[in-house]
Design a protein around this motif. Structure first.
Motif, PDB file in Angstrom:
ATOM      1  N   GLY A 167       0.839  -1.189   0.000  1.00  0.00           N
ATOM      2  CA  GLY A 167       0.000   0.000   0.000  1.00  0.00           C
ATOM      3  C   GLY A 167       0.877   1.244   0.000  1.00  0.00           C
ATOM      4  N   ILE A 168       0.398   2.303   0.629  1.00  0.00           N
ATOM      5  CA  ILE A 168       1.184   3.532   0.733  1.00  0.00           C
ATOM      6  C   ILE A 168       1.865   3.513   2.095  1.00  0.00           C
ATOM      7  CG2 ILE A 168       1.138   6.048   0.574  1.00  0.00           C
ATOM      8  CD1 ILE A 168      -1.636   5.780  -0.726  1.00  0.00           C
ATOM      9  N   PRO A 169       3.170   3.225   2.133  1.00  0.00           N
ATOM     10  CA  PRO A 169       3.823   3.051   3.442  1.00  0.00           C
ATOM     11  C   PRO A 169       3.883   4.345   4.232  1.00  0.00           C
ATOM     12  CG  PRO A 169       5.434   3.000   1.665  1.00  0.00           C
ATOM     13  CD  PRO A 169       4.090   3.022   1.011  1.00  0.00           C
ATOM     14  N   HIS A 170       4.011   4.182   5.529  1.00  0.00           N
ATOM     15  CA  HIS A 170       4.065   5.328   6.439  1.00  0.00           C
ATOM     16  C   HIS A 170       5.189   6.293   6.071  1.00  0.00           C
ATOM     17  CE1 HIS A 170       4.269   7.600  10.169  1.00  0.00           C
ATOM     18  NE2 HIS A 170       5.536   7.263  10.288  1.00  0.00           N
ATOM     19  N   TYR A 171       6.313   5.746   5.585  1.00  0.00           N
ATOM     20  CA  TYR A 171       7.508   6.547   5.305  1.00  0.00           C
ATOM     21  C   TYR A 171       7.570   7.019   3.857  1.00  0.00           C
ATOM     22  CZ  TYR A 171       8.497   1.685   4.208  1.00  0.00           C
ATOM     23  OH  TYR A 171       8.391   0.402   3.753  1.00  0.00           O
ATOM     24  N   SER A 172       6.473   6.977   3.131  1.00  0.00           N
ATOM     25  CA  SER A 172       6.482   7.431   1.734  1.00  0.00           C
ATOM     26  C   SER A 172       6.909   8.893   1.628  1.00  0.00           C
ATOM     27  CB  SER A 172       5.098   7.237   1.094  1.00  0.00           C
ATOM     28  OG  SER A 172       4.126   8.050   1.733  1.00  0.00           O
ATOM     29  N   GLN A 245      12.328   8.955  -8.185  1.00  0.00           N
ATOM     30  CA  GLN A 245      11.695   9.777  -9.210  1.00  0.00           C
ATOM     31  C   GLN A 245      10.201   9.490  -9.288  1.00  0.00           C
ATOM     32  OE1 GLN A 245      13.862   9.767 -12.831  1.00  0.00           O
ATOM     33  NE2 GLN A 245      12.347  10.872 -14.014  1.00  0.00           N
ATOM     34  N   LEU A 246       9.844   8.267  -8.924  1.00  0.00           N
ATOM     35  CA  LEU A 246       8.449   7.825  -9.046  1.00  0.00           C
ATOM     36  C   LEU A 246       8.187   6.762  -7.996  1.00  0.00           C
ATOM     37  CD1 LEU A 246       6.180   8.457 -11.268  1.00  0.00           C
ATOM     38  CD2 LEU A 246       6.754   6.222 -12.203  1.00  0.00           C
ATOM     39  N   MET A 247       6.930   6.620  -7.593  1.00  0.00           N
ATOM     40  CA  MET A 247       6.566   5.561  -6.653  1.00  0.00           C
ATOM     41  C   MET A 247       5.258   4.920  -7.116  1.00  0.00           C
ATOM     42  SD  MET A 247       6.209   5.815  -2.512  1.00  0.00           S
ATOM     43  CE  MET A 247       6.473   4.359  -1.502  1.00  0.00           C
ATOM     44  N   LEU A 248       5.281   3.596  -7.264  1.00  0.00           N
ATOM     45  CA  LEU A 248       4.090   2.827  -7.622  1.00  0.00           C
ATOM     46  C   LEU A 248       3.601   2.110  -6.377  1.00  0.00           C
ATOM     47  CD1 LEU A 248       5.409   1.220 -10.951  1.00  0.00           C
ATOM     48  CD2 LEU A 248       4.050   3.310 -10.709  1.00  0.00           C
ATOM     49  N   VAL A 249       2.335   2.310  -6.021  1.00  0.00           N
ATOM     50  CA  VAL A 249       1.822   1.760  -4.761  1.00  0.00           C
ATOM     51  C   VAL A 249       0.593   0.897  -5.004  1.00  0.00           C
ATOM     52  CG1 VAL A 249       2.753   3.571  -3.289  1.00  0.00           C
ATOM     53  CG2 VAL A 249       0.535   3.910  -4.359  1.00  0.00           C
ATOM     54  N   ASN A 250       0.518  -0.182  -4.258  1.00  0.00           N
ATOM     55  CA  ASN A 250      -0.622  -1.092  -4.329  1.00  0.00           C
ATOM     56  C   ASN A 250      -1.781  -0.476  -3.548  1.00  0.00           C
ATOM     57  OD1 ASN A 250      -2.098  -3.403  -4.897  1.00  0.00           O
ATOM     58  ND2 ASN A 250      -1.276  -4.553  -3.167  1.00  0.00           N
ATOM     59  N   SER A 251      -2.413   0.504  -4.161  1.00  0.00           N
ATOM     60  CA  SER A 251      -3.404   1.307  -3.448  1.00  0.00           C
ATOM     61  C   SER A 251      -4.543   1.691  -4.381  1.00  0.00           C
ATOM     62  CB  SER A 251      -2.736   2.565  -2.888  1.00  0.00           C
ATOM     63  OG  SER A 251      -3.679   3.427  -2.293  1.00  0.00           O
ATOM     64  N   ASN A 252      -5.711   1.844  -3.790  1.00  0.00           N
ATOM     65  CA  ASN A 252      -6.896   2.333  -4.491  1.00  0.00           C
ATOM     66  C   ASN A 252      -7.774   3.015  -3.444  1.00  0.00           C
ATOM     67  OD1 ASN A 252      -9.884   2.015  -5.418  1.00  0.00           O
ATOM     68  ND2 ASN A 252      -8.716   1.629  -7.285  1.00  0.00           N
ATOM     69  N   PRO A 253      -8.371   4.166  -3.759  1.00  0.00           N
ATOM     70  CA  PRO A 253      -9.183   4.874  -2.752  1.00  0.00           C
ATOM     71  C   PRO A 253     -10.301   4.026  -2.146  1.00  0.00           C
ATOM     72  CG  PRO A 253      -8.828   6.251  -4.682  1.00  0.00           C
ATOM     73  CD  PRO A 253      -8.297   4.897  -5.033  1.00  0.00           C
ATOM     74  N   LEU A 254     -10.736   2.997  -2.875  1.00  0.00           N
ATOM     75  CA  LEU A 254     -11.808   2.153  -2.361  1.00  0.00           C
ATOM     76  C   LEU A 254     -11.368   1.372  -1.126  1.00  0.00           C
ATOM     77  CD1 LEU A 254     -14.722   1.071  -2.939  1.00  0.00           C
ATOM     78  CD2 LEU A 254     -13.627  -0.774  -4.217  1.00  0.00           C
ATOM     79  N   LEU A 255     -10.104   0.954  -1.099  1.00  0.00           N
ATOM     80  CA  LEU A 255      -9.614   0.100  -0.018  1.00  0.00           C
ATOM     81  C   LEU A 255      -8.547   0.773   0.840  1.00  0.00           C
ATOM     82  CD1 LEU A 255      -9.405  -3.278  -1.970  1.00  0.00           C
ATOM     83  CD2 LEU A 255     -11.109  -2.610  -0.270  1.00  0.00           C
ATOM     84  N   ASP A 256      -8.235   2.029   0.521  1.00  0.00           N
ATOM     85  CA  ASP A 256      -7.259   2.772   1.318  1.00  0.00           C
ATOM     86  C   ASP A 256      -7.889   4.039   1.857  1.00  0.00           C
ATOM     87  OD1 ASP A 256      -4.587   2.055   2.005  1.00  0.00           O
ATOM     88  OD2 ASP A 256      -4.168   1.815  -0.137  1.00  0.00           O
ATOM     89  N   VAL A 268      -1.625   1.814  -8.214  1.00  0.00           N
ATOM     90  CA  VAL A 268      -1.826   0.702  -9.151  1.00  0.00           C
ATOM     91  C   VAL A 268      -2.344  -0.511  -8.377  1.00  0.00           C
ATOM     92  CG1 VAL A 268      -0.207   1.444 -10.941  1.00  0.00           C
ATOM     93  CG2 VAL A 268       0.657   0.190  -8.965  1.00  0.00           C
ATOM     94  N   GLY A 269      -3.310  -0.267  -7.494  1.00  0.00           N
ATOM     95  CA  GLY A 269      -3.827  -1.320  -6.634  1.00  0.00           C
ATOM     96  C   GLY A 269      -4.423  -2.476  -7.412  1.00  0.00           C
ATOM     97  N   GLY A 270      -4.012  -3.704  -7.039  1.00  0.00           N
ATOM     98  CA  GLY A 270      -4.544  -4.905  -7.671  1.00  0.00           C
ATOM     99  C   GLY A 270      -3.946  -5.210  -9.024  1.00  0.00           C
ATOM    100  N   LEU A 271      -2.753  -4.689  -9.319  1.00  0.00           N
ATOM    101  CA  LEU A 271      -2.185  -4.913 -10.652  1.00  0.00           C
ATOM    102  C   LEU A 271      -1.890  -6.392 -10.931  1.00  0.00           C
ATOM    103  CD1 LEU A 271       1.123  -5.556 -10.556  1.00  0.00           C
ATOM    104  CD2 LEU A 271       1.279  -3.112 -10.225  1.00  0.00           C
ATOM    105  N   GLN A 272      -1.800  -7.211  -9.872  1.00  0.00           N
ATOM    106  CA  GLN A 272      -1.489  -8.635 -10.058  1.00  0.00           C
ATOM    107  C   GLN A 272      -2.683  -9.432 -10.565  1.00  0.00           C
ATOM    108  OE1 GLN A 272      -2.391  -7.393  -7.162  1.00  0.00           O
ATOM    109  NE2 GLN A 272      -3.703  -8.872  -6.141  1.00  0.00           N
TER     110      GLN A 272
END
Length: 525
Positions: A167-172, A245-256, A268-272
């Motif tokens: 997800g979006i880590p605390h230290y982002s 330069q960029l950060m990709l996070v397993n996140s979506n407003p629905l679940l975060d 990019v939550g649920g990309l798998q």
């Protein structure tokens, strides 16, 4: 002789990569978690399909990778992490951790991972690459900290993209900047919603700052002391290496929880999640044999079945036996189970979780509520019975329960009766399924697939390797400038000065008026 052949193989590999078309991408995966690897593997494979040459230093490896993907195995990491015979007791106790203990446990996990990575032969193999070998990009899973990020310095600081299956880590904020106010962004160890009471905000404030303090002054020095001798070079401050330069996070407003993100943080939550495949015949037949449907029971990749006591295993078997009209698929990763298995239960060391959840006859998912499983069960609209264990799983379970997508049980308080009662409620109350189906529609309603979005942004960095216009300026601001403390103090000083002048003027006018009145009185007399 072995060292000679090792060096020959390295130079042959380097020669092949250098002569191939496409960009050279280095992926650093120091997180000892199969689920993190499951999340990043589609990105690796798609980059390879697009013609890039991908070198992956990883705790987990693909045994049959695409031809232009080279895996270097950090083979010692799991031995260091789980070689301790006390790990069974520790992991069960972690389900009872308070938020402060959860923070310490998470960083202890990452410290052991660092020790395992740096003592692996695979680490030495990449370290023996020529210093002038050219990587066009480094992709780094930041979830376990920057222990192996010294390779960024070794290869001349190519552009860095951080990724997080967590997800979006605390230290982002340390990696890409921005803000994470504790007033409305709950810490991962807490089950709060973003609308918190005073007590909740106070608790969240303390946990947020404890995490930041512990990471900066305890965790980072520990992993630096491990990484420094392993790299055999003078490493800079590891926090400075993490800036991306960029950060990709397993996140979506629905679940975060909603929060303001810098422009270079790409959700990019649920990309798998891929198109479901046909199920193996035995699983398809087993599900089809049920009269009311099937239930999937899987506790993820880190929690092993042996971590359940025989007593707890029997609780689930006893509860499942009460639902003869349902088929139960249990991912049980031990070779054998001593408890008699009823005919409506299938035990298997491996189950295609996502493909099973996609089956229309699957009615409930019993899960530890890891983030990948949370996305998959939401995507396919399957209600959940959560049994969270540690880290962010309590938060994920609480989010689904708040959204009406299921119910949750405490691992320490499990009984056969509580399992049966909770399972029956979720199975027989159609509201849970309707809520999850509505969440599924929201999660699917996106302009493009999360994997395509991730690949586009990765290749954008490859096309524009020195473009930093979207980087948050908060990374370069000190505490005083970032909080505008100097501006506030300046205005306060100006305000105090004005008030002081007005007060003096008021006193002067008052004194002047008194003296004028006194003069007038004298004249009258």
């Amino acid at each position: 002789m072995m060292l000679y052949f090792s060096r020959v193989s390295i130079y042959l590999l380097v020669l092949c990569l250098s002569s191939a078309h496409g960009d050279n991408v280095l992926v650093l995966m120091g997180v000892p978690s199969p689920s993190h690897f499951i999340w990043i593997r589609p990105v690796i494979n798609q980059l390879a399909a697009n013609g890039h040459n991908v070198t992956v230093l990883s705790v987990n490896v693909d045994r049959d990778p695409p031809k232009n993907v080279t895996y270097i195995h950090l083979e010692e990491t799991y031995n260091v992490l789980y070689g301790n015979t006390n790990v069974f007791n520790n992991i069960m106790e972690r389900s009872k951790d308070n938020p402060f203990q959860a923070v310490i446990s998470a960083y202890k996990f990452c410290t052991l991972a660092c020790r395992g990575c740096t003592t692996s032969k695979g680490f030495k193999l990449l370290l023996n690459y020529p210093d002038n070998f050219h990587f066009d990009l480094v992709i780094y899973d930041c979830s376990a900290g920057p222990c192996i990020l010294g390779f960024l310095q070794k290869f001349g600081y190519p552009p860095l993209i951080s990724v997080s299956a967590f997800g979006i880590p605390h230290y982002s904020t340390l990696i890409v900047g921005g803000y994470k106010p504790s007033s409305h962004v709950p810490h991962f160890s807490l089950t709060y919603d973003s609308r918190m009471s005073f007590i909740e905000r106070a608790t969240n404030f303390l946990v947020h700052n404890f995490d930041s303090f512990y990471r900066r002054w305890v965790f980072m020095p520990r992993i630096w002391s491990i990484a420094q001798p392993a790299f055999e070079i003078d490493l800079p401050d590891l926090e400075s290496l993490e800036r991306s330069q960029l950060m990709l996070v397993n996140s979506n407003p629905l679940l975060d929880h909603p929060e303001v993100l810098p422009q270079n943080v790409i959700p990019v939550g649920g990309l798998q999640i891929a198109e479901p495949k046909d199920l193996p015949q035995d699983i398809q037949k087993f599900i089809g044999a049920s009269t009311k449907g099937a239930v999937l029971f899987a506790m993820g990749t880190n929690f092993k079945s042996k971590m359940f006591t025989s007593e707890r295993q029997a609780m689930f078997i006893d509860a499942f036996a009460q639902f003869s009209e349902y088929s139960f698929l249990w991912k049980f990763d031990e070779d054998n189970i001593t408890i008699p298995i009823p005919p409506n239960v299938m035990i298997s060391k491996w189950l295609p979780q996502s493909d099973i959840l996609a089956h229309p006859q699957v009615k409930v998912f019993i899960s530890h509520c890891g983030l990948l499983g949370t996305y998959e069960t939401t995507y396919f609209g399957v209600p959940i019975v959560g049994i969270p264990v540690y880290i962010d799983q309590h938060k994920n379970a609480a989010t689904l329960v708040r959204n009406g997508g299921g119910l949750s049980l405490k691992l320490a308080d499990l009984t056969a009766e509580s399992i049966e009662k909770t399972l029956r409620e979720v199975l027989e109350n159609s509201t849970f399924r309707l809520n999850m189906q509505n969440m599924s529609k929201l999660l699917r309603d996106q302009p493009e697939k999360p994997l395509n979005r991730a690949i586009w942004w990765i290749e954008w960095v490859l096309r524009h390797p020195h473009e930093y216009h979207s980087q948050s300026p908060t990374l370069d601001l000190d505490v005083i400038s970032d909080s505008n403390a100097d501006v506030i103090i300046c205005f306060l000083c100006i305000l105090i000065t004005i008030l002081y002048i007005l007060l003096k003027l008021f006193k002067y006018l008052k004194t002047f008026k008194k003296s004028a009145v006194s003069e007038d009185n004298k004249k009258v007399k």
